[in-house]
Design an enzyme around this catalytic site. Structure first.
Site, mmCIF file in Angstrom:
data_model
loop_
_atom_site.group_PDB
_atom_site.id
_atom_site.type_symbol
_atom_site.label_atom_id
_atom_site.label_comp_id
_atom_site.label_asym_id
_atom_site.label_seq_id
_atom_site.Cartn_x
_atom_site.Cartn_y
_atom_site.Cartn_z
ATOM 1 C CG ASP A 142 -1.867 -1.132 1.283
ATOM 2 O OD1 ASP A 142 -2.139 -1.699 0.214
ATOM 3 O OD2 ASP A 142 -2.339 -1.462 2.383
HETATM 4 N N1 URA Z 1 -1.274 -5.926 3.871
HETATM 5 C C1 URA Z 1 -1.753 -4.671 3.878
HETATM 6 O O1 URA Z 1 -2.775 -4.401 4.483
HETATM 7 N N2 URA Z 1 -1.066 -3.729 3.193
HETATM 8 C C2 URA Z 1 0.092 -3.971 2.543
HETATM 9 O O2 URA Z 1 0.669 -3.058 1.968
HETATM 10 C C3 URA Z 1 0.582 -5.285 2.572
HETATM 11 C C4 URA Z 1 -0.103 -6.245 3.241
#
Ligand code: URA
Length: 259
Positions: A106
Site C-alpha cells: 500500500d
Molecule cells: N497488507 C496490507 O494491508 N497492506 C500492505 O501493503 C501489505 C499487506
C-alpha cells in the site's frame, strides 16, 4: 550500457568466486562471444556479450532484480497514478525498460518490495499457488491480544466473508502495540483487514521479508540494491525458522515507529 568486468558478470550469475573464475579462464573453460577468454578483467557489455562457463551459456540471464526498501507515499505501480511510482526511487543505472514492482505494498506501507523486468519470475512469485511467506511488522492502534494467535492460526474470515490462510502472529518485546505477522498469500490490504476483523487497527506497516530474502539493515528507506541472480532464488526458500522469533525490537521497530 556501462561495461563491466567479465569476472564480475560471471560471479553475479554463478556460485564461482573470482579466484575460481580465474582458474577456469586459465583452463580455457570460459568463452566470450564464441572464443576462449583467458583475461577475467576484460570489459564486456552485459547486455550483448555471449558468455559461457564450462560450456553453459550464462548470458541468457539478462533480467534485473532490485530490492527496494519502500518508503511511505509511493505507489506500487509503473505509473504515477495516486502518487509517485516506486520506480522513481530506482537509480537510473539500475533501471531497465519494462521494470515493474512484483507485488504490491500500500502507499502507506514501507519495506521490502521486489522490482524486476522478469515477468516469469513475478508470475511464479505472485501465483496463488506459490505461498511465499512474507513477514510484516505492525504498529497497532490498540494493545496486542494473545487471542490473535489462535484466531489467525485457524484462518480468519475477513469482514466480506473471504477466508485467509493460516497465519502466524506474535507480540513484540518492546511495545504492547507492536506485532509481527507472517502471511502466505497477498490479498488486498490483507494485514489491515485481518487486524480490523479482530477489532484492532493497523497504524503502520512494514514488510521485512519475502521468502528467504530479508531486508538488509544497511538498506535505508528509499534505498534499493541489485540482487545477484543466485540470491533471487532465496525468494522461493523458507526464511530461517528463527526469523519470525528474532529480536527485531531495536532495529525494525525503531524504523516503523519513526517513519
Ligand atoms: N497488507 C496490507 O494491508 N497492506 C500492505 O501493503 C501489505 C499487506
Amino acid at each position: 550500457m556501462a561495461l563491466i568486468r567479465l569476472d564480475k558478470f560471471i560471479s553475479e550469475r554463478t556460485e564461482y568466486t573470482r579466484s575460481q573464475i580465474k582458474q577456469l579462464a586459465a583452463k580455457g573453460q570460459i568463452s566470450l562471444n564464441g572464443s576462449a577468454e583467458k583475461k577475467t578483467d576484460t570489459k564486456i557489455d552485459p547486455e550483448t556479450a555471449s558468455v559461457t562457463v564450462c560450456g553453459k551459456d550464462i548470458s541468457a540471464q539478462r533480467h534485473r532484480y532490485i530490492l527496494l526498501n519502500k518508503p511511505q507515499g509511493y505507489v506500487s505501480s509503473t505509473e504515477d497514478t495516486d502518487g509517485p511510482s516506486v520506480l522513481e526511487l530506482i537509480p537510473p543505472e539500475l533501471r531497465t525498460k519494462g521494470m515493474f514492482p512484483a507485488g504490491r505494498l500500500d502507499k502507506d506501507t514501507t519495506g521490502a518490495l521486489l522490482i524486476t523486468d522478469d515477468g516469469e519470475l513475478a508470475h511464479r512469485m505472485l501465483s496463488p499457488k506459490s505461498h511465499i511467506p512474507k513477514i510484516y511488522i505492525v504498529k497497532l492502534a490498540r494493545p496486542y491480544e494473545n487471542k490473535y494467535v489462535d484466531i489467525f492460526k485457524k484462518g480468519i474470515k475477513l469482514a466480506n466473508g473471504e477466508a485467509c490462510l493460516p497465519a502466524r502472529v506474535r507480540s513484540m518485546e518492546n511495545s504492547e502495540k507492536l506485532a509481527l505477522i507472517e502471511l502466505h498469500e497477498g490479498k488486498y490490504h490483507q494485514v489491515k483487514r485481518m487486524f480490523a476483523a479482530v477489532g484492532n487497527h493497523v497504524q503502520k506497516l512494514m514488510r521485512i521479508s519475502l521468502g528467504g530474502l530479508i531486508l538488509p539493515e544497511k538498506l535505508g528507506l528509499g534505498q534499493s540494491m541489485e540482487l545477484l541472480h543466485k540470491d533471487v532464488e532465496n525468494l522461493f526458500k523458507e526464511p530461517p525458522e528463527d526469523l519470525f522469533f528474532a529480536d527485531f525490537s531495536d532495529f525494525f521497530s525503531a524504523i516503523l515507529i519513526n517513519n
